[in-house]
Structure formats: structure tokens, C-alpha cells
Design a protein around this motif. Structure first.
Motif, PDB file in Angstrom:
ATOM      1  N   ASN A 160       7.697   7.870  -6.377  1.00 39.22           N
ATOM      2  CA  ASN A 160       6.544   8.643  -5.502  1.00 39.22           C
ATOM      3  C   ASN A 160       6.909   8.298  -4.457  1.00 39.22           C
ATOM      4  O   ASN A 160       5.628   8.528  -3.141  1.00 39.22           O
ATOM      5  N   VAL A 161       7.967   7.100  -3.756  1.00 43.72           N
ATOM      6  CA  VAL A 161       8.018   6.541  -3.038  1.00 43.72           C
ATOM      7  C   VAL A 161       9.275   6.733  -2.245  1.00 43.72           C
ATOM      8  O   VAL A 161       9.750   7.478  -3.140  1.00 43.72           O
ATOM      9  N   LYS A 162       9.160   7.387  -0.787  1.00 42.06           N
ATOM     10  CA  LYS A 162      10.523   7.739  -0.550  1.00 42.06           C
ATOM     11  C   LYS A 162      10.799   7.272   0.585  1.00 42.06           C
ATOM     12  O   LYS A 162      11.686   7.020   1.261  1.00 42.06           O
ATOM     13  N   VAL A 163      10.106   6.370   1.747  1.00 39.23           N
ATOM     14  CA  VAL A 163      10.124   6.232   2.949  1.00 39.23           C
ATOM     15  C   VAL A 163       9.067   4.499   2.735  1.00 39.23           C
ATOM     16  O   VAL A 163       8.078   4.424   2.278  1.00 39.23           O
ATOM     17  N   VAL A 164       9.098   3.330   3.003  1.00 35.83           N
ATOM     18  CA  VAL A 164       9.540   2.234   3.664  1.00 35.83           C
ATOM     19  C   VAL A 164       9.125   1.264   4.629  1.00 35.83           C
ATOM     20  O   VAL A 164      10.038   2.139   5.541  1.00 35.83           O
ATOM     21  N   ILE A 165       7.616   1.228   4.856  1.00 33.40           N
ATOM     22  CA  ILE A 165       7.118   0.518   6.045  1.00 33.40           C
ATOM     23  C   ILE A 165       7.237  -1.078   5.923  1.00 33.40           C
ATOM     24  O   ILE A 165       6.532  -1.623   4.979  1.00 33.40           O
ATOM     25  N   LEU A 166       7.911  -1.334   6.676  1.00 34.46           N
ATOM     26  CA  LEU A 166       7.718  -3.343   7.051  1.00 34.46           C
ATOM     27  C   LEU A 166       7.209  -3.152   8.255  1.00 34.46           C
ATOM     28  O   LEU A 166       7.556  -3.209   9.569  1.00 34.46           O
ATOM     29  N   ALA A 167       6.051  -4.245   7.765  1.00 36.11           N
ATOM     30  CA  ALA A 167       4.891  -5.259   9.178  1.00 36.11           C
ATOM     31  C   ALA A 167       4.793  -5.998   8.549  1.00 36.11           C
ATOM     32  O   ALA A 167       5.005  -6.613   7.797  1.00 36.11           O
ATOM     33  N   GLY A 168       4.134  -6.289   9.974  1.00 37.09           N
ATOM     34  CA  GLY A 168       2.943  -7.353   9.885  1.00 37.09           C
ATOM     35  C   GLY A 168       1.286  -8.109  10.378  1.00 37.09           C
ATOM     36  O   GLY A 168       1.263  -7.356  11.116  1.00 37.09           O
ATOM     37  N   ASN A 169       0.505  -8.312  10.093  1.00 37.44           N
ATOM     38  CA  ASN A 169       0.012  -8.444  10.046  1.00 37.44           C
ATOM     39  C   ASN A 169      -0.682  -9.825  10.950  1.00 37.44           C
ATOM     40  O   ASN A 169      -0.248 -10.824  10.910  1.00 37.44           O
TER      41      ASN A 169
ATOM     42  N   HIS B  55       1.259  -1.089   0.072  1.00 41.92           N
ATOM     43  CA  HIS B  55       0.109  -0.076  -0.288  1.00 41.92           C
ATOM     44  C   HIS B  55       1.277   1.172  -0.369  1.00 41.92           C
ATOM     45  O   HIS B  55       1.548   1.204   0.845  1.00 41.92           O
ATOM     46  N   ILE B  56       0.250   2.367  -1.030  1.00 42.58           N
ATOM     47  CA  ILE B  56       1.100   3.410  -0.560  1.00 42.58           C
ATOM     48  C   ILE B  56       0.671   4.623  -0.499  1.00 42.58           C
ATOM     49  O   ILE B  56      -0.948   4.768  -0.750  1.00 42.58           O
ATOM     50  N   SER B  57       0.942   5.664   0.399  1.00 41.90           N
ATOM     51  CA  SER B  57       0.190   6.848   0.735  1.00 41.90           C
ATOM     52  C   SER B  57       1.245   7.790   1.113  1.00 41.90           C
ATOM     53  O   SER B  57       1.975   7.515   2.242  1.00 41.90           O
ATOM     54  N   ASN B  58       0.483   8.994   1.148  1.00 39.33           N
ATOM     55  CA  ASN B  58       1.648  10.207   1.200  1.00 39.33           C
ATOM     56  C   ASN B  58       3.705   9.984   1.189  1.00 39.33           C
ATOM     57  O   ASN B  58       4.190   9.832   1.650  1.00 39.33           O
TER      58      ASN B  58
END
Length: 257
Positions: free
Chosen positions: A46-55, A7-10
């Protein structure tokens, strides 16, 4: 993609491991999907930072044990190909030109702990546990050991890798394994705010070059490292971001990054 979501936002890409029933354990398909997602974020201007998470309740439990059991029937050559795919994923994350933040809302075990430690910045909830438990099942923390020694030093790495013990999020901070602990009810908002701050207050080129400098710092003799750093310093002075940032500072303006 079945094992992850993207997902991409801001200007922030969030890559989420999405196998909650398997504690987000890694198998060949998930590794391929993660590599594709990080490559997509890398290529997207358009992407500057990536967040890696787990559901779910775990960030990542490491390798899927059922998958490891299947691999026991493989030849050495087949296992080497599979191992190198995971190696490439870790290298992709470590060398990514964009900042990677791990948002750890559950246990990060074995390879999952490796993902947490490879990220540029890592934050966890108080209840999260960390550990390299491979030796407990007759396996080895082969790939993660390369990155862990670089990050926290040989002594602490030996203790964690050889005992396979689990440590708390607070202890992980003390070891230098992660950067901080955030409340479960606010970690998503706090990590998002940090990512947005990086997007709004820092130069993308400066972030990329600084990551490269850090990654290369231990690979060269001191004289060679300093020579390379001097050249990078001189090259960066010519970059439009540097000119814009210094000009804005001198004119008491906030640069638009």
C-alpha cells in the motif's frame, strides 16, 4: 521507535527523524530504526512513495558526536560492524524499490547531507545549509563519498568533501546535490503534492525498474549495460502495467495506478 516517527497516508509513508534536541543526529539506535522503517515501507504494497524528513530546526546534523566519542573505545571489529550498519542504511535507501523524496526543512550536514543526496528527489527550504564537514573534526566522509561521486561527479565531490565548507540550498541545486528549493511555508504541501502525483500518474513497476536501471548504469561496461537494458525493455513489455498503460493511452483514458 524513539528516534523516528512513521506515518502512512494516501500510499505515502513519511519517515521523520525525531531527535530535535540533538538536531536529528544519527546514532546506532536511530540507524536501526531507519532501516526497519524503510524495510517496512518496502514490504508494504500500500506504500508507493516514501518521504524522509526531520523534526525541528535541522534535517539531520550527521553522526551524534557524543556517540562518536563513545565509539573511540571500541575495537576495530566493533567499529566495522557499526560502520556497516550505516552502510546498509544508505544502500537500503539508494536501492529501495520505491521512490524516496527528502524534505529538507533545516541544515543537512555530514551524514545528514549524505541522506539528502542519496534520496531519489530532494527539496529544501531556502535557509537550509549543506556540507560534508567530517574533515573539520578529523573524521572522513567515507560512506557518503561513494554516493556523492556517482551523483555529482568527481570534481564537485572533491571540492565539497575536501574543504568541508557549507553551501546554501541554491548552491546545492547548482551542484546537482538537490533538485530544488521550496518556500518554508509551502514545502510540506508541495512535496506531498509531488508524492501524490507520482502515486497517481506513474506505474509502481516502472518506477522500480527505472530506479534499478539508473543504479546499475555505472556498474557495467557500455556493451553490457546496453544488453541488460535491452533485456529489461523486452521484459517490461510483457508486464501488466505496460499493457494497461498503453491500452489506456490508445483509448484516451487515464490509467488507474
Amino acid at each position: 521507535m524513539q528516534g523516528i516517527t512513521y506515518h502512512i497516508s494516501n500510499r505515502i509513508a513519511t519517515i521523520t527523524l525525531n531527535r530535535p534536541d540533538k538536531r536529528n543526529a544519527l546514532n546506532a539506535e536511530v540507524v536501526r530504526e531507519l532501516r526497519a522503517a524503510f524495510a517496512q515501507a518496502e514490504a508494504d504494497e500500500n506504500v508507493k512513495v516514501v518521504i524522509l524528513a526531520g523534526n525541528g530546526k535541522a534535517f539531520c546534523a550527521g553522526a551524534d558526536l557524543e556517540y562518536l566519542q563513545q565509539l573511540q573505545h571500541n575495537s576495530f571489529e566493533e567499529n566495522l560492524i557499526d560502520s556497516k550498519e550505516l552502510m546498509q542504511l544508505m544502500q537500503d535507501i539508494y536501492l529501495l524499490e520505491k521512490v524516496v523524496i527528502a524534505r529538507i526543512e533545516g541544515d543537512a550536514i555530514a551524514g545528514g547531507c549524505g541522506l539528502a543526496s542519496i534520496a531519489d528527489l530532494s527539496y529544501a527550504v531556502p535557509a537550509a545549509k549543506f556540507g560534508y564537514t567530517e574533515v573539520r573534526i578529523g573524521f572522513v566522509p567515507a560512506l557518503v563519498s561513494v554516493f556523492l561521486v556517482r551523483k555529482i561527479g568527481e570534481g564537485r565531490a572533491r571540492e565539497l568533501l575536501l574543504t568541508g565548507r557549507l553551501i546554501s540550498a541554491e548552491e546545492a541545486v547548482k551542484h546537482g546535490l538537490i533538485n530544488g528549493v521550496m518556500a518554508a511555508g509551502s514545502i510540506q504541501e508541495e512535496v506531498q503534492a509531488l508524492a501524490e502525483k507520482l502515486c497517481g500518474e506513474t506505474s509502481a513497476n516502472s518506477l522500480k525498474i527505472t530506479k534499478q536501471l539508473i543504479s546499475a548504469a555505472l556498474d557495467k561496461p557500455l556493451a553490457d549495460a546496453l544488453e541488460a537494458a535491452a533485456r529489461t525493455n523486452a521484459e517490461t513489455r510483457q508486464h501488466p502495467d505496460c499493457k494497461k498503460g498503453i491500452g489506456a493511452f490508445l483509448n484516451k483514458l487515464k490509467p488507474d495506478w
